[in-house]
Design an enzyme around this catalytic site. Structure first.
Site, PDB file in Angstrom:
ATOM      1  CG  ASP A 162      -0.714   5.320   3.280  1.00  0.00           C
ATOM      2  OD1 ASP A 162      -0.962   5.472   2.072  1.00  0.00           O
ATOM      3  OD2 ASP A 162      -1.521   5.636   4.164  1.00  0.00           O
TER       4      ASP A 162
ATOM      5  CG  HIS B 200      -1.083   6.974  -1.872  1.00  0.00           C
ATOM      6  ND1 HIS B 200      -2.273   7.106  -2.555  1.00  0.00           N
ATOM      7  CD2 HIS B 200      -1.377   6.315  -0.720  1.00  0.00           C
ATOM      8  CE1 HIS B 200      -3.253   6.568  -1.833  1.00  0.00           C
ATOM      9  NE2 HIS B 200      -2.730   6.073  -0.720  1.00  0.00           N
TER      10      HIS B 200
ATOM     11  CG  HIS C 225      -7.566   4.248   0.368  1.00  0.00           C
ATOM     12  ND1 HIS C 225      -7.015   3.683  -0.761  1.00  0.00           N
ATOM     13  CD2 HIS C 225      -6.633   5.096   0.877  1.00  0.00           C
ATOM     14  CE1 HIS C 225      -5.780   4.165  -0.922  1.00  0.00           C
ATOM     15  NE2 HIS C 225      -5.525   5.016   0.048  1.00  0.00           N
TER      16      HIS C 225
ATOM     17  CG  HIS D 282      -1.917   1.134   1.192  1.00  0.00           C
ATOM     18  ND1 HIS D 282      -3.251   0.933   0.903  1.00  0.00           N
ATOM     19  CD2 HIS D 282      -1.801   2.467   1.396  1.00  0.00           C
ATOM     20  CE1 HIS D 282      -3.901   2.084   0.935  1.00  0.00           C
ATOM     21  NE2 HIS D 282      -3.029   3.040   1.233  1.00  0.00           N
TER      22      HIS D 282
ATOM     23  CD  GLN E 240      -7.012  10.826  -2.483  1.00  0.00           C
ATOM     24  OE1 GLN E 240      -5.852  10.468  -2.603  1.00  0.00           O
ATOM     25  NE2 GLN E 240      -7.701  10.627  -1.373  1.00  0.00           N
TER      26      GLN E 240
ATOM     27  CD  GLU F   9      -6.865   6.822   5.490  1.00  0.00           C
ATOM     28  OE1 GLU F   9      -5.759   7.286   5.835  1.00  0.00           O
ATOM     29  OE2 GLU F   9      -7.231   6.756   4.308  1.00  0.00           O
TER      30      GLU F   9
END
Length: 429
Positions: free
Chosen positions: A309, A59, A210, A57, A152, A213
């Site tokens: 992350d 970005h 996701h 995981h 996103q 969260e």
């Protein structure tokens, strides 16, 4: 005649003084006292030899963008999303590729050779997708990079997101992503989970969302994700990332939820560094730290793997690309400091994450790909304690990175001249 032999290795399963014979990019011998010669030999000198680290995981489209267009003053998740929303329309493909390649350079030196990166598909230009596909091709000789189509700004919340996500998948993105808790309503979040699982089933792709969260214990999209996983026959191919709301959920509800997740064979991906940094922001004291229920999920037989992350981006100003830093934090936050606990934590950085990414040929066994990391530590417990140097990183039987051992010089009468923190300090039991 072998291409490479790594001698005197300690393995992650506790075996010691093992020789590893490599030929044609694969491991073809794992034994003590291997009677053979090789074009190259490396003496591990009783140090740990592990399969490479795996980050399930990340970005990569946002990495190393810290301070652009400005700093995250509040340090919150929502300001980070807003900041990325400001940067995304003006970022260029060249910038994205350059930052991602620089991060991959760092990752290799840390023995991190497998990464799953979420790629924001909210900008209809899909510049992020174009850039990360180019990066995936460029790094393929040394890093396996999986890409997740990640809406996103929400699958339903953001205009054009549905079309953009489908176009990203048509371009060759590997995994279907989502963010149900960021939709306008719980109902739209639930609907997005169903729609995205349907897309994955139709296209034959895995899912990585996701999910929840948030500190809100009523954010229960993981329940929907597990149910839709079973409905569409996606068992074992779906990951729920973060799951921080589970930290705050009622214990009775969790006692029902975890068996449902186990039935769906959900892969669970907490992100210890980010979760404890971003959660609990509305609390005074006691302050929740937000990481999901790692021990309970592991005890229920779920596959739990840890992600890094973020590294120096709008959400997290720290980070080093070192998965042992992630595991080190997980030990503290999950309060898993026992010997067996630490072994499970190390597995969550390696074999569990490899299972999440469905990697083939991963491990230190005969027939596996010759991908190895030699660490300046004696065993997995010491590796987590020390976060040691990676003395050698091997990809398909070739050394692609080296680091000098970290040795301290000492100038004290009657004491040793050098101190190697990776050797001789482990408990002798």
């Amino acid at each position: 005649m072998f291409d490479l032999i790594v001698r005197n290795a300690n393995l992650t399963d506790g075996r010691t003084s093992i020789d590893i014979g490599i030929q044609g990019g694969r491991i073809i011998a794992v034994e003590r006292g291997l009677q053979a010669q090789a074009g190259e030999e490396i003496d591990a000198t009783g140090r740990l030899v592990s399969p490479p680290f795996v980050d399930p995981h990340f970005h990569m489209d946002a990495t190393l963008s810290l301070g652009l267009p400005r700093m995250n003053v509040s340090g919150t998740l929502l300001e980070g999303i807003a900041l990325w929303g400001e940067l995304r329309p003006i970022v260029t493909k060249e910038e994205l590729v350059d930052r991602a390649l620089r991060y991959c350079d760092l990752a290799v030196t840390q023995g991190l050779l497998f990464i799953r990166s979420h790629v924001d598909t909210s900008d209809p230009r899909l510049v992020t997708v174009e850039a990360m596909i180019e990066v995936r091709e460029k790094v393929a000789p040394y890093i396996d990079l999986q890409l997740v189509a990640f809406p996103q700004d929400g699958y339903y919340r953001s205009p054009g997101a549905i079309d953009a996500l489908n176009r990203a998948l048509d371009m060759g993105v590997d995994v279907v992503g989502g963010i149900p808790h960021f939709e306008r309503t719980m109902g739209e979040g639930t609907a997005s989970v169903e729609a995205l699982c349907r897309i994955a089933a139709d296209r034959g792709l895995p899912v990585d969302m996701h999910c929840d969260e948030t500190d809100d214990p009523l954010s229960r999209h993981i329940e929907t994700l597990a149910a839709q996983t079973i409905r569409f026959g996606l068992q074992g191919r779906v990951a729920g990332s973060h799951l921080t709301s589970m930290h705050s959920m009622d214990n009775y509800y969790v006692s029902k939820l975890i068996p449902l997740m186990a039935e769906a064979r959900i892969n669970v991906i907490p992100n210890p560094l980010i979760n404890i940094m971003l959660q609990g922001r509305h609390d005074t004291y006691p302050k929740r730290r937000g990481m999901t229920r790692v021990r309970e999920l592991m005890d229920a037989g779920l596959n739990v793997s840890f992600g890094h992350d973020c590294v120096m981006d709008p959400w997290y100003s720290m980070g080093s690309g070192d998965m042992l830093e992630v595991g080190h934090m997980a030990i503290h936050v999950a309060q898993m400091a026992g010997v067996e606990d630490k072994k499970k934590i190390f597995h969550a950085l390696t074999v569990n994450s490899a299972k999440t990414m469905d990697l083939e040929g991963y491990g230190v066994e005969i027939g596996c790909n010759a991908d190895l990391v030699i660490l300046q530590a004696q065993d997995t417990l010491e590796a987590l304690r020390l976060k040691p140097n990676r003395l050698a990183v091997i990809r398909r039987g070739k050394v692609i990175a080296r680091s000098a051992p970290r040795i301290g010089a000492l100038f004290l009468d009657g004491r040793p001249a050098k101190v190697d923190s990776g050797m001789g300090y482990a408990p002798r039991h």
